[in-house]
Design a protein around this motif. Structure first.
Motif, PDB file in Angstrom:
ATOM      1  N   MET A  26       0.838  -1.193   0.000  1.00 19.37           N
ATOM      2  CA  MET A  26       0.000   0.000   0.000  1.00 19.37           C
ATOM      3  C   MET A  26       0.867   1.236   0.000  1.00 19.37           C
ATOM      4  SD  MET A  26      -3.166   0.473   2.595  1.00 19.37           S
ATOM      5  CE  MET A  26      -2.355  -0.450   3.785  1.00 19.37           C
TER       6      MET A  26
ATOM      7  N   ILE B 139      -2.883   0.193  -4.190  1.00 23.61           N
ATOM      8  CA  ILE B 139      -2.813  -1.088  -3.487  1.00 23.61           C
ATOM      9  C   ILE B 139      -2.473  -2.173  -4.495  1.00 23.61           C
ATOM     10  CG2 ILE B 139      -4.052  -2.692  -2.036  1.00 23.61           C
ATOM     11  CD1 ILE B 139      -5.321  -0.587  -0.746  1.00 23.61           C
TER      12      ILE B 139
ATOM     13  N   GLN C   9     -12.678  -0.090   2.149  1.00 24.41           N
ATOM     14  CA  GLN C   9     -12.143  -0.555   3.416  1.00 24.41           C
ATOM     15  C   GLN C   9     -12.968  -1.674   4.009  1.00 24.41           C
ATOM     16  OE1 GLN C   9     -11.682   2.511   6.266  1.00 24.41           O
ATOM     17  NE2 GLN C   9      -9.680   2.967   5.434  1.00 24.41           N
TER      18      GLN C   9
ATOM     19  N   SER D 197     -11.265  -5.208   4.543  1.00 22.02           N
ATOM     20  CA  SER D 197     -11.010  -5.774   5.877  1.00 22.02           C
ATOM     21  C   SER D 197     -11.719  -7.104   6.056  1.00 22.02           C
ATOM     22  CB  SER D 197     -11.417  -4.798   6.965  1.00 22.02           C
ATOM     23  OG  SER D 197     -12.756  -4.414   6.788  1.00 22.02           O
TER      24      SER D 197
ATOM     25  N   VAL E 123       3.729   0.344   2.941  1.00 26.34           N
ATOM     26  CA  VAL E 123       3.502  -0.784   3.839  1.00 26.34           C
ATOM     27  C   VAL E 123       3.305  -2.043   3.026  1.00 26.34           C
ATOM     28  CG1 VAL E 123       2.007  -1.685   5.627  1.00 26.34           C
ATOM     29  CG2 VAL E 123       2.344   0.746   5.428  1.00 26.34           C
TER      30      VAL E 123
ATOM     31  N   VAL F 174       2.246  -6.168   3.309  1.00 26.01           N
ATOM     32  CA  VAL F 174       1.739  -7.247   4.137  1.00 26.01           C
ATOM     33  C   VAL F 174       1.930  -8.526   3.365  1.00 26.01           C
ATOM     34  CG1 VAL F 174      -0.295  -8.215   5.198  1.00 26.01           C
ATOM     35  CG2 VAL F 174      -0.023  -5.766   5.082  1.00 26.01           C
TER      36      VAL F 174
ATOM     37  N   LEU G 298       4.642  -8.169   8.330  1.00 31.25           N
ATOM     38  CA  LEU G 298       4.366  -6.796   7.933  1.00 31.25           C
ATOM     39  C   LEU G 298       5.673  -6.048   7.808  1.00 31.25           C
ATOM     40  CD1 LEU G 298       1.960  -7.420  10.324  1.00 31.25           C
ATOM     41  CD2 LEU G 298       1.136  -5.503   9.036  1.00 31.25           C
TER      42      LEU G 298
ATOM     43  N   GLU H  87      -5.734  -5.379  10.508  1.00 32.10           N
ATOM     44  CA  GLU H  87      -6.812  -4.833   9.695  1.00 32.10           C
ATOM     45  C   GLU H  87      -7.155  -3.422  10.158  1.00 32.10           C
ATOM     46  OE1 GLU H  87     -11.347  -4.770  10.046  1.00 32.10           O
ATOM     47  OE2 GLU H  87     -10.335  -6.468  10.969  1.00 32.10           O
TER      48      GLU H  87
ATOM     49  N   THR I  19      -4.304  -1.123   8.952  1.00 29.50           N
ATOM     50  CA  THR I  19      -4.336  -0.861   7.512  1.00 29.50           C
ATOM     51  C   THR I  19      -5.462   0.089   7.149  1.00 29.50           C
ATOM     52  OG1 THR I  19      -5.379  -3.027   7.383  1.00 29.50           O
ATOM     53  CG2 THR I  19      -3.190  -2.833   6.476  1.00 29.50           C
ATOM     54  N   SER I  20      -6.601  -0.064   7.783  1.00 34.71           N
ATOM     55  CA  SER I  20      -7.697   0.841   7.434  1.00 34.71           C
ATOM     56  C   SER I  20      -7.363   2.262   7.866  1.00 34.71           C
ATOM     57  CB  SER I  20      -9.009   0.377   8.052  1.00 34.71           C
ATOM     58  OG  SER I  20      -8.846   0.140   9.420  1.00 34.71           O
TER      59      SER I  20
END
Lengths: 124, 76
Positions: free
Chosen positions: A21, A62, A84, A88, B27, B29, B40, B63, B66-67
């Protein structure tokens, strides 16, 4: 699309799924080097700076990859919430197979960490 | 490359790095189902911090993180 990727990785039994990301400001081309013609420099890096300092225009890039399959998408501000939620739930649903921590183990771990922190604080 | 010991450490570093230079921070993952490991990695091309975990409860934290990051990335 991402679900397919996870499923494939599980079924194949080998390989890692990687998700990356980062911020995306709409620059698809490389910025020209500063040593080149001053006109280009003014145009290239100038426009680059403008978009980055503008703010609110940025999206989130992403990427997901598995062995040789690759996926990528840009999330804009309008789509963030929806994306999101989906993202998630996707992560939660597919990243299983990890160990579950027992309450005792967790308590012991946190207690040990707290004790170590206190000891350090006292020493310093 | 540093390896963070706890999630709190990792979260702190992530916030710091992002605050310094959001344009260069990224980032990663990665999940290895074969070994049951979640890794990570955060880097700003100078410093890198990694966090490895095998625990299911960390997925929830991941999660959340990340959000949160996504929102920040998009708002700036």
């Amino acid at each position: 699309e991402l679900t397919k990727l996870f499923q494939k990785s599980k079924s194949s039994g080998t390989g890692t799924v990687r998700i990356t990301m980062k911020q995306y400001d709409g620059q698809d081309r490389h910025r020209p080097r500063k040593n080149r013609q001053p006109r280009r420099r003014a145009g290239g890096s100038g426009s680059g700076d403008a978009t980055s300092s503008g703010g609110g225009e940025c999206g989130c890039l992403i990427r997901a990859t598995l062995n040789s399959r690759k996926l990528s998408t840009v999330v804009h501000q309008k789509d963030v919430n929806r994306f999101q939620l989906a993202f998630s739930s996707l992560l939660k649903g597919n990243i299983d197979g990890l160990k579950k921590r027992d309450k005792k183990a967790a308590a012991a771990a946190t207690a040990a960490a707290a004790a170590a922190a206190k000891a350090k604080a006292k020493a310093s | 490359m540093t390896i963070a010991e706890t999630w709190e450490q990792f979260a702190q570093v992530v916030d710091m790095m992002f605050a310094e230079d959001p344009k260069r921070c990224r980032v990663t993952v990665s999940y290895q189902p074969a070994q049951g490991v979640l890794v990570l990695k955060v880097t700003n091309d100078h410093v890198t911090v990694k966090y490895k975990t095998e625990h299911a409860q960390d997925v929830k934290k991941l999660e959340k993180l990340t959000s949160q990051l996504m929102r920040q990335l998009v708002s700036k």
